[in-house]
Design a protein around this motif. Structure first.
Motif, PDB file in Angstrom:
ATOM      1  N   UNK A  53       0.720  -5.059  12.102  1.00 34.19           N
ATOM      2  CA  UNK A  53       1.294  -6.354  12.027  1.00 34.19           C
ATOM      3  C   UNK A  53       2.584  -6.558  13.255  1.00 34.19           C
ATOM      4  N   UNK A  54       3.224  -5.293  13.317  1.00 33.66           N
ATOM      5  CA  UNK A  54       4.090  -5.238  14.365  1.00 33.66           C
ATOM      6  C   UNK A  54       3.390  -5.562  15.823  1.00 33.66           C
ATOM      7  N   UNK A  55       2.532  -4.829  15.949  1.00 27.68           N
ATOM      8  CA  UNK A  55       1.747  -4.903  17.461  1.00 27.68           C
ATOM      9  C   UNK A  55       1.183  -6.556  17.599  1.00 27.68           C
ATOM     10  N   UNK A  56       0.608  -7.018  16.612  1.00 24.42           N
ATOM     11  CA  UNK A  56       0.153  -8.523  16.530  1.00 24.42           C
ATOM     12  C   UNK A  56       1.223  -9.370  16.831  1.00 24.42           C
ATOM     13  N   UNK A  57       2.271  -9.123  16.012  1.00 27.34           N
ATOM     14  CA  UNK A  57       3.599  -9.948  16.264  1.00 27.34           C
ATOM     15  C   UNK A  57       4.047  -9.939  17.779  1.00 27.34           C
ATOM     16  N   UNK A  58       3.957  -8.765  18.155  1.00 27.86           N
ATOM     17  CA  UNK A  58       4.426  -8.623  19.553  1.00 27.86           C
ATOM     18  C   UNK A  58       3.766  -9.098  20.603  1.00 27.86           C
ATOM     19  N   UNK A  95       1.679   2.451   6.373  1.00 31.53           N
ATOM     20  CA  UNK A  95       2.356   2.733   7.496  1.00 31.53           C
ATOM     21  C   UNK A  95       1.442   2.113   8.848  1.00 31.53           C
ATOM     22  N   UNK A  96       0.304   2.480   8.744  1.00 37.12           N
ATOM     23  CA  UNK A  96      -0.799   1.977   9.999  1.00 37.12           C
ATOM     24  C   UNK A  96      -0.728   0.338   9.822  1.00 37.12           C
ATOM     25  N   UNK A  97      -0.866  -0.119   8.646  1.00 36.56           N
ATOM     26  CA  UNK A  97      -1.007  -1.555   8.407  1.00 36.56           C
ATOM     27  C   UNK A  97       0.183  -2.157   8.716  1.00 36.56           C
ATOM     28  N   UNK A 151      -0.658  10.085  -0.720  1.00 31.01           N
ATOM     29  CA  UNK A 151      -0.435  10.353   0.510  1.00 31.01           C
ATOM     30  C   UNK A 151      -1.180   9.682   1.638  1.00 31.01           C
ATOM     31  N   UNK A 152      -2.464   9.609   1.337  1.00 32.88           N
ATOM     32  CA  UNK A 152      -3.362   8.578   2.139  1.00 32.88           C
ATOM     33  C   UNK A 152      -3.088   7.183   1.982  1.00 32.88           C
ATOM     34  N   UNK A 153      -2.668   6.926   0.918  1.00 30.47           N
ATOM     35  CA  UNK A 153      -2.273   5.384   0.814  1.00 30.47           C
ATOM     36  C   UNK A 153      -0.868   5.131   1.759  1.00 30.47           C
ATOM     37  N   UNK A 154      -0.213   5.956   1.755  1.00 31.65           N
ATOM     38  CA  UNK A 154       1.183   5.921   2.299  1.00 31.65           C
ATOM     39  C   UNK A 154       0.919   5.611   3.953  1.00 31.65           C
ATOM     40  N   UNK A 155      -0.041   6.637   4.370  1.00 31.12           N
ATOM     41  CA  UNK A 155      -0.384   6.713   5.796  1.00 31.12           C
ATOM     42  C   UNK A 155      -0.941   5.228   6.018  1.00 31.12           C
ATOM     43  N   UNK A 156      -1.796   4.888   5.407  1.00 28.96           N
ATOM     44  CA  UNK A 156      -2.684   3.383   5.596  1.00 28.96           C
ATOM     45  C   UNK A 156      -1.694   2.260   5.488  1.00 28.96           C
ATOM     46  N   UNK A 175       0.868  -1.215  -0.011  1.00 25.10           N
ATOM     47  CA  UNK A 175       0.142  -0.116  -0.140  1.00 25.10           C
ATOM     48  C   UNK A 175       0.747   1.222  -0.148  1.00 25.10           C
ATOM     49  N   UNK A 176       2.052   1.342   0.663  1.00 22.31           N
ATOM     50  CA  UNK A 176       2.850   2.277   0.820  1.00 22.31           C
ATOM     51  C   UNK A 176       3.608   2.723  -0.685  1.00 22.31           C
ATOM     52  N   UNK A 177       3.906   1.581  -1.406  1.00 16.19           N
ATOM     53  CA  UNK A 177       4.521   1.633  -2.495  1.00 16.19           C
ATOM     54  C   UNK A 177       3.596   2.356  -3.778  1.00 16.19           C
ATOM     55  N   UNK A 178       2.179   1.678  -3.488  1.00 16.26           N
ATOM     56  CA  UNK A 178       1.130   2.424  -4.291  1.00 16.26           C
ATOM     57  C   UNK A 178       1.127   3.717  -4.081  1.00 16.26           C
ATOM     58  N   UNK A 179       1.288   4.187  -2.876  1.00 10.43           N
ATOM     59  CA  UNK A 179       1.030   5.486  -2.517  1.00 10.43           C
ATOM     60  C   UNK A 179       2.350   6.365  -2.912  1.00 10.43           C
ATOM     61  N   UNK A 180       3.420   5.956  -2.742  1.00  7.22           N
ATOM     62  CA  UNK A 180       4.553   6.593  -3.484  1.00  7.22           C
ATOM     63  C   UNK A 180       4.503   6.733  -4.931  1.00  7.22           C
TER      64      UNK A 180
END
Length: 67
Positions: free
Chosen positions: A48-53, A42-44, A35-40, A11-16
């Motif tokens: 994933x990091x939070x679920x992994x932790x 990053x949030x995604x 810009x919205x896709x980049x933010x989305x 999603x970040x790559x599409x946004x860039x």
């Protein structure tokens, strides 16, 4: 959880790409969409990091220092 990270990166790559094309062509709508896709994305990735932790049993899964 790796799926959330992968989807976030895509999603970040599409946004860039959209932001770059919007900047080059002067299309503000496409630039803002990017810009919205980049933010989305990053949030995604953060999700994933939070679920992994959480799976690892970290006491504060949202804390990036737990990585």
């Amino acid at each position: 959880m790796a799926n959330d990270k992968t989807e976030g990166i895509k999603e970040e790559l599409k946004g860039m790409i959209n932001k770059g094309i919007g900047s080059i062509t002067g299309n503000e709508d496409r630039k803002l969409k990017g810009e919205a896709q980049i933010t989305e994305g990053e949030n995604r990735k953060d999700l994933g990091d939070q679920r992994e932790n959480a799976e690892k049993g970290k006491t504060d899964p949202g804390n990036p220092s737990n990585l």
